[in-house]
Motif scaffolding. Sequence first.
Motif, PDB file in Angstrom:
ATOM      1  N   LEU A   1       0.817  -1.206   0.000  1.00 49.00           N
ATOM      2  CA  LEU A   1       0.000   0.000   0.000  1.00 49.00           C
ATOM      3  C   LEU A   1       0.853   1.260   0.000  1.00 49.00           C
ATOM      4  N   TYR A   2       1.954   1.233   0.742  1.00 49.48           N
ATOM      5  CA  TYR A   2       2.860   2.388   0.756  1.00 49.48           C
ATOM      6  C   TYR A   2       3.405   2.652  -0.649  1.00 49.48           C
TER       7      TYR A   2
ATOM      8  N   ALA B   1       7.618   3.794   6.821  1.00 47.77           N
ATOM      9  CA  ALA B   1       6.513   4.282   7.660  1.00 47.77           C
ATOM     10  C   ALA B   1       6.663   5.783   7.941  1.00 47.77           C
ATOM     11  N   PRO B   2       7.851   6.250   8.346  1.00 50.81           N
ATOM     12  CA  PRO B   2       7.996   7.702   8.521  1.00 50.81           C
ATOM     13  C   PRO B   2       7.840   8.464   7.196  1.00 50.81           C
ATOM     14  N   ALA B   3       8.279   7.864   6.089  1.00 47.65           N
ATOM     15  CA  ALA B   3       8.128   8.509   4.781  1.00 47.65           C
ATOM     16  C   ALA B   3       6.645   8.618   4.421  1.00 47.65           C
ATOM     17  N   ALA B   4       5.858   7.616   4.783  1.00 56.12           N
ATOM     18  CA  ALA B   4       4.419   7.664   4.524  1.00 56.12           C
ATOM     19  C   ALA B   4       3.780   8.802   5.316  1.00 56.12           C
ATOM     20  N   ARG B   5       4.182   8.951   6.570  1.00 55.55           N
ATOM     21  CA  ARG B   5       3.643  10.053   7.388  1.00 55.55           C
ATOM     22  C   ARG B   5       4.018  11.411   6.792  1.00 55.55           C
ATOM     23  N   GLU B   6       5.255  11.536   6.345  1.00 54.81           N
ATOM     24  CA  GLU B   6       5.719  12.790   5.742  1.00 54.81           C
ATOM     25  C   GLU B   6       4.974  13.067   4.436  1.00 54.81           C
ATOM     26  N   ALA B   7       4.769  12.050   3.631  1.00 59.17           N
ATOM     27  CA  ALA B   7       4.031  12.220   2.377  1.00 59.17           C
ATOM     28  C   ALA B   7       2.609  12.688   2.658  1.00 59.17           C
TER      29      ALA B   7
END
Length: 59
Positions: free
Chosen positions: A10-11, A45-51
């Motif tokens: 999903l990411y 996971a942190p990249a998903a939050r930032e996106a």
Amino acid sequence: MLGTRSALFLYHRGAIHQALGNTAAARRDLRQALATAPSFHPLHAPAAREALRRIDGMP
């Protein structure tokens, strides 16, 4: 979505949607990735939050 519950899948799909400018689909997939497994990967996971912050226009 072919029945998958893979946060990593999903990411990556969300990142592709974001790169193509489809922010609604990107938001949906990134949120679902984090909802499925909030710590699914130490980098992604942190990249998903930032996106999601960027998509939502937050600093």
